[in-house]
Scaffold this motif. Structure first.
Motif, mmCIF file in Angstrom:
data_model
loop_
_atom_site.group_PDB
_atom_site.id
_atom_site.type_symbol
_atom_site.label_atom_id
_atom_site.label_comp_id
_atom_site.label_asym_id
_atom_site.label_seq_id
_atom_site.Cartn_x
_atom_site.Cartn_y
_atom_site.Cartn_z
ATOM 1 N N GLU A 30 0.831 -1.206 0.000
ATOM 2 C CA GLU A 30 0.000 0.000 0.000
ATOM 3 C C GLU A 30 0.866 1.257 0.000
ATOM 4 O O GLU A 30 0.562 2.226 -0.704
ATOM 5 C CB GLU A 30 -0.935 0.009 1.205
ATOM 6 N N LEU A 31 1.946 1.226 0.764
ATOM 7 C CA LEU A 31 2.850 2.367 0.818
ATOM 8 C C LEU A 31 3.492 2.609 -0.550
ATOM 9 O O LEU A 31 3.609 3.756 -0.998
ATOM 10 C CB LEU A 31 3.917 2.159 1.887
ATOM 11 N N LYS A 32 3.883 1.536 -1.220
ATOM 12 C CA LYS A 32 4.460 1.665 -2.564
ATOM 13 C C LYS A 32 3.440 2.275 -3.526
ATOM 14 O O LYS A 32 3.772 3.163 -4.315
ATOM 15 C CB LYS A 32 4.899 0.296 -3.098
ATOM 16 N N GLN A 33 2.211 1.801 -3.436
ATOM 17 C CA GLN A 33 1.158 2.297 -4.323
ATOM 18 C C GLN A 33 0.887 3.775 -4.051
ATOM 19 O O GLN A 33 0.807 4.583 -4.979
ATOM 20 C CB GLN A 33 -0.126 1.479 -4.147
ATOM 21 N N GLU A 34 0.736 4.141 -2.783
ATOM 22 C CA GLU A 34 0.475 5.536 -2.423
ATOM 23 C C GLU A 34 1.662 6.433 -2.787
ATOM 24 O O GLU A 34 1.467 7.571 -3.232
ATOM 25 C CB GLU A 34 0.138 5.663 -0.935
ATOM 26 N N SER A 35 2.872 5.934 -2.619
ATOM 27 C CA SER A 35 4.058 6.711 -2.982
ATOM 28 C C SER A 35 4.102 6.950 -4.485
ATOM 29 O O SER A 35 4.484 8.030 -4.949
ATOM 30 C CB SER A 35 5.329 5.990 -2.543
ATOM 31 N N SER A 36 3.702 5.951 -5.239
ATOM 32 C CA SER A 36 3.660 6.087 -6.695
ATOM 33 C C SER A 36 2.632 7.138 -7.107
ATOM 34 O O SER A 36 2.896 7.977 -7.978
ATOM 35 C CB SER A 36 3.325 4.734 -7.328
ATOM 36 N N ILE A 37 1.472 7.100 -6.466
ATOM 37 C CA ILE A 37 0.425 8.095 -6.743
ATOM 38 C C ILE A 37 0.927 9.493 -6.384
ATOM 39 O O ILE A 37 0.734 10.450 -7.137
ATOM 40 C CB ILE A 37 -0.873 7.747 -5.984
ATOM 41 N N GLN A 96 -3.342 11.686 4.307
ATOM 42 C CA GLN A 96 -4.701 11.238 4.616
ATOM 43 C C GLN A 96 -4.896 9.774 4.223
ATOM 44 O O GLN A 96 -5.494 8.999 4.962
ATOM 45 C CB GLN A 96 -5.729 12.124 3.892
ATOM 46 N N SER A 97 -4.367 9.408 3.068
ATOM 47 C CA SER A 97 -4.478 8.030 2.607
ATOM 48 C C SER A 97 -3.765 7.071 3.562
ATOM 49 O O SER A 97 -4.266 5.986 3.864
ATOM 50 C CB SER A 97 -3.894 7.905 1.199
ATOM 51 N N LEU A 98 -2.588 7.481 4.047
ATOM 52 C CA LEU A 98 -1.860 6.647 5.010
ATOM 53 C C LEU A 98 -2.639 6.513 6.318
ATOM 54 O O LEU A 98 -2.695 5.426 6.909
ATOM 55 C CB LEU A 98 -0.474 7.236 5.281
ATOM 56 N N LYS A 99 -3.260 7.606 6.756
ATOM 57 C CA LYS A 99 -4.063 7.559 7.989
ATOM 58 C C LYS A 99 -5.242 6.604 7.815
ATOM 59 O O LYS A 99 -5.547 5.817 8.709
ATOM 60 C CB LYS A 99 -4.576 8.947 8.351
#
Length: 126
Positions: A14-21, A116-119
């Motif tokens: 999830e962190l990889k995906q959010e970082s990519s976004i 926010q996505s990480l939270k």
């Protein structure tokens, strides 16, 4: 794989995906800011081209008419050109600042969305 390892793997994915976004949004923000600055720079250039063309036309007309340019009239024509040049420099600086401001606003929005996505991801895990 244990549950703990699976949880770490899911979080990492999830962190990889959010970082990519986030990276895509930051790149888009920089491109957008550059476009805003570029448009304003082009406007400033168009405004400068007019006066410089007038200066060339004044010299050309004088030569065609067989008039001699005195040092004073040359300085006068150059002075007319120099004023728009300083205005041009001011407009370029303003365009760059506006582009940077535009990009930073979009980058801030992307950063807030990332956090926010990480939270939300953390809340969904608990």
């Amino acid at each position: 794989m244990t549950n703990e390892n699976q949880d770490v793997s899911v979080i990492t994915d999830e962190l990889k995906q959010e970082s990519s976004i986030l990276a895509e949004k930051l790149t888009a923000a920089l491109k957008s800011g550059a476009q805003v600055a570029g448009e304003q720079i082009m406007e400033a250039v168009q405004e400068l081209v007019g006066p410089s063309s007038l200066l060339v036309e004044k010299f050309a007309t004088a030569v065609k008419n067989g008039k001699k340019f005195s040092g004073e009239s040359v300085m006068e024509a150059v002075g007319e050109f120099a004023e728009p040049s300083s205005i041009f420099a001011d407009k370029i600086a303003a365009a760059v600042k506006k582009g940077a401001r535009h990009a930073s606003e979009q980058m801030m929005e992307a950063g807030v969305a990332f956090v926010q996505s990480l939270k939300e991801s953390k809340t969904n895990k608990v």
